[in-house]
Design an enzyme around this catalytic site. Structure first.
Site, PDB file in Angstrom:
ATOM      1  CE  LYS A   1     -79.873  40.485  53.049  1.00  0.00           C
ATOM      2  NZ  LYS A   1     -81.257  40.066  53.447  1.00  0.00           N
TER       3      LYS A   1
HETATM    4  C1  LIG Z   1     -81.612  38.763  53.732  1.00  0.00           C
HETATM    5  C2  LIG Z   1     -82.850  38.546  54.514  1.00  0.00           C
HETATM    6  C3  LIG Z   1     -83.113  37.328  55.187  1.00  0.00           C
HETATM    7  C4  LIG Z   1     -82.188  36.130  55.088  1.00  0.00           C
HETATM    8  O1  LIG Z   1     -80.964  36.331  55.760  1.00  0.00           O
HETATM    9  P1  LIG Z   1     -79.712  35.388  55.435  1.00  0.00           P
HETATM   10  O2  LIG Z   1     -78.576  36.054  56.125  1.00  0.00           O
HETATM   11  O3  LIG Z   1     -79.555  35.384  53.946  1.00  0.00           O
HETATM   12  O4  LIG Z   1     -80.006  34.028  55.975  1.00  0.00           O
HETATM   13  C5  LIG Z   1     -84.276  37.223  55.938  1.00  0.00           C
HETATM   14  N1  LIG Z   1     -85.161  38.254  56.025  1.00  0.00           N
HETATM   15  C6  LIG Z   1     -84.946  39.433  55.391  1.00  0.00           C
HETATM   16  C7  LIG Z   1     -85.968  40.499  55.502  1.00  0.00           C
HETATM   17  C8  LIG Z   1     -83.802  39.627  54.625  1.00  0.00           C
HETATM   18  O5  LIG Z   1     -83.596  40.811  54.001  1.00  0.00           O
END
Ligand SMILES: *Cc1c(COP(=O)(O)O)cnc(C)c1O
Length: 477
Positions: A115
Site C-alpha cells: 500500500k
Molecule cells: C491490501 C492488501 C492486499 C489486498 O489488496 P487489494 O488491493 O485490496 O486487492 C493484499 N496483501 C496485502 C499485504 C495488503 O495489505
C-alpha cells in the site's frame, strides 16, 4: 488532451484528476473512472525502457493526472519514490523464486507492505491539490493494521492534512502497534478503540454519515477506491513487463507477454493490472488469488458475485485479504458491461435488491477478453508455500505473498513467465512464519529500534461522542 473522470453509474459531471483525488466515490454512489483509458504503444514502452522507477512513474501518471503541470507532477512523484523511503535502490526489485516464478517486490516502503506504493504518491498529490485550492482535510479511518499505517506514513507532516486513525486495542501485532504509535508528528492522531476492527469501522461510518459534522470538519478518507491510488499502482505492472523483457533481443520484445498473480482483497491492486493491460501493456493473464474469503475467486469462476456479511468473513492468516465485498469490482464490471453506465447502474440495483449479481452469461469473456483467471488458498497452503520457499530457495515470504505463490504454482503454464506480486514483508506476520519455519522473520535492520520507541496513542471506549471530541480538539482548520 485532458483525461476526464466520470462515474460508473453516469451521474457525475466530468471532472479532472485533481478534482477526484480526495474522493473516489462519485456523488451518485458509483466509482470514478477515466472516460477513456489512455493508450500506450510498443514504441512508447521501448522509449520508457531506460527509465528508473520514479521517472517511469512520472510518465505513466502524467497520462492520468494531466491537469497537473508536468514540472509539478515530476516534483511530486520524485518526492514519493526516494531512496530514503524505499529499502531497495531500484524501488521495485524483481527476484526469481526458484525456476518458475519471479517475485515483484512491492513492500520495500516505510510500512513493509504494497500500500506504500500508492499511498506515498497520494500523500504528495493530496498536499499539492489542497495547497493549490487553499483547503484542508481531516482524514478519518479505521484500520486493522496495514492500511492505517501506510496512510500515516504517507501523510505525516503534510500541510493542510490531519489523520485520525482508529485501531483495535490489543488486536494488532507488537510490530504493527509500534509502527503506527511511534509516529510523533503533530498531524497524526492514533486512537485505540476498546473493541475489534468492526467497531472502529462502525464508528467511522456513523461519523461520516453525519453530513453536518462531515462538512464542518472537512472529513475525508483515503480508502482503496481512491483513483489516485489505483493510478499509482499501474506503474509497477509497466515496470514488471519492462524488466522481464530487458534480456530479450529487441525484435522479440514486442511479442513477449507476462502473467501476473495478484494476492487480492478489495480488487484494488489487480484493477490496476487490468488498467495496465487495457492501456496496452503486454500482460497475457492476470491471476487473482484469494484466501478462504473467496468472494472474488467465486465470481471469476462462476460469474456470480455474492458479497458476504461481516459475520461470514473469516479471520485468516492473511488478514489484509479478509474482505466480505470487493469495493473496486464495480470498475471491472463497468468494463465488462461495455462501459455502459445505465447497464452498470441496473446491475447494482439488482445487487442491492437481491444481495447477489449474476453475470454468468459473460463468464467465458473473463479469461478470453480480460485475461483474468483465479484461485484461492487455505492456511495449510500458505504454511506449505512459506516452508517450501524457505527450504528450497532460502527466501522468507509473507502469508499474502504465499497465497499468490500457491495459486501461481497451480495456474502457471509452461513457457509463460509467471510473476507474483509480493504484497508484504514476513516480519509483519510472525505467527504463521513461526508455524512454517520455526522462528519469526528478522525485523529489518533499519526498524529494530522501533519496538522501543515511545508510543503516542489516545485510548478511547468504542463511543462516537468521544471520537468526535478528539476530532473537534485536533482537526486542522
Ligand atoms: C491490501 C492488501 C492486499 C489486498 O489488496 P487489494 O488491493 O485490496 O486487492 C493484499 N496483501 C496485502 C499485504 C495488503 O495489505
Amino acid at each position: 488532451m485532458t483525461v476526464r473522470y466520470v462515474s460508473t453509474r453516469g451521474g457525475m459531471a466530468p471532472a479532472s484528476f485533481s478534482d477526484i483525488l480526495l474522493e473516489g466515490l462519485a456523488p451518485d454512489g458509483g466509482l470514478v473512472v477515466p472516460e477513456t483509458v489512455p493508450q500506450i504503444d510498443a514504441a512508447t514502452l521501448e522509449r520508457w525502457r531506460p527509465l528508473a522507477y520514479p521517472q517511469l512513474a512520472v510518465e505513466v501518471l502524467s497520462r492520468f493526472a494531466d491537469d497537473i503541470p508536468r514540472d509539478d507532477l515530476e516534483r511530486l512523484v520524485l518526492a514519493a519514490y526516494t531512496a530514503d523511503r524505499f529499502v531497495a535502490p531500484e524501488i521495485v526489485p524483481l527476484t526469481p523464486l526458484g525456476e518458475t516464478l519471479t517475485l515483484v517486490g512491492l513492500s520495500e516502503g516505510p510500512t513493509l507492505a504494497f500500500k506504500d506504493m500508492a499511498m506515498q504518491f497520494l500523500g504528495q498529490a493530496m498536499e499539492y491539490v489542497l495547497d493549490r485550492s487553499g483547503t484542508t482535510v481531516n482524514i478519518l479511518g479505521a484500520t486493522s493494521g496495514d492500511t492505517g499505517s501506510a496512510a500515516e506514513y504517507a501523510l505525516r507532516g503534510k500541510r493542510g492534512i490531519a489523520v485520525f486513525m482508529l485501531s483495535p486495542t490489543g488486536r494488532m501485532s507488537a510490530f504493527q502497534r509500534a509502527q503506527m504509535y511511534s509516529l510523533a508528528d503533530e498531524n497524526i492522531h492514533n486512537i485505540a478503540i476498546d473493541g475489534v476492527f468492526d467497531d472502529g469501522q462502525h464508528l467511522v461510518k456513523a461519523i461520516s454519515a453525519d453530513l453536518d459534522f462531515k462538512r464542518e470538519h472537512r472529513i475525508g478518507t483515503v480508502n482503496s477506491i481512491n483513483f489516485g491510488r489505483v493510478s499509482a499502482q499501474i506503474v509497477y505492472y509497466v515496470w514488471s513487463w519492462l524488466r522481464m523483457t530487458d534480456a530479450l533481443p529487441a525484435a522479440e520484445r514486442g511479442a513477449a507477454t507476462i502473467d501476473v498473480t495478484v494476492p487480492s482483497g478489495n480488487f484494488g491492486n489487480i484493477l490496476s493490472g487490468h488498467l495496465a493491460r487495457t492501456m496496452g501493456v503486454p500482460i497475457r493473464r492476470l491471476v487473482l488469488a484469494t484466501n478462504e474469503n473467496n468472494v472474488l475467486d467465486e465470481f471469476f469462476r462462476t460469474g456470480v458475485y455474492r458479497p458476504r456479511t461481516g459475520a461470514e468473513t473469516l479471520e485468516t492468516s492473511s488478514p489484509s485479504m479478509d474482505i466480505s465485498k470487493a469495493s473496486n469490482l464495480e470498475r471491472f464490471v463497468f468494463d465488462l458491461l461495455g462501459r455502459d453506465p445505465e447497464a452498470l447502474a441496473a446491475a447494482w440495483r439488482d445487487l442491492d435488491r437481491d444481495g447477489v449479481l449474476d453475470l454468468s452469461e459473460h463468464l467465458p469473456r473473463f479469461a478470453t477478453e480480460f485475461g483474468i483467471v483465479s484461485g484461492s488458498s487455505t492456511h495449510a497452503d500458505r504454511v506449505a508455500a512459506i516452508r517450501a520457499a524457505h527450504r528450497e530457495q532460502g527466501v522468507l515470504i509473507d502469508p499474502h505473498t504465499a497465497d499468490g505463490v500457491t495459486v501461481a504454482e497451480r495456474l502457471r503454464e509452461p513457457g509463460a513467465p509467471m510473476l507474483v506480486l509480493e504484497t508484504a514483508k514476513p516480519a509483519k506476520f510472525p505467527d504463521i512464519i513461526v508455524e512454517a519455519v520455526g522462528a519469526p522473520a528478522p525485523i529489518p535492520a533499519h526498524l529494530v529500534g522501533l519496538l522501543d520507541a515511545p508510543q503516542h496513542v489516545i485510548e478511547l471506549p468504542a463511543d462516537e461522542a468521544a471520537v468526535r471530541e478528539v476530532i473537534r480538539a485536533h482537526a486542522v482548520r
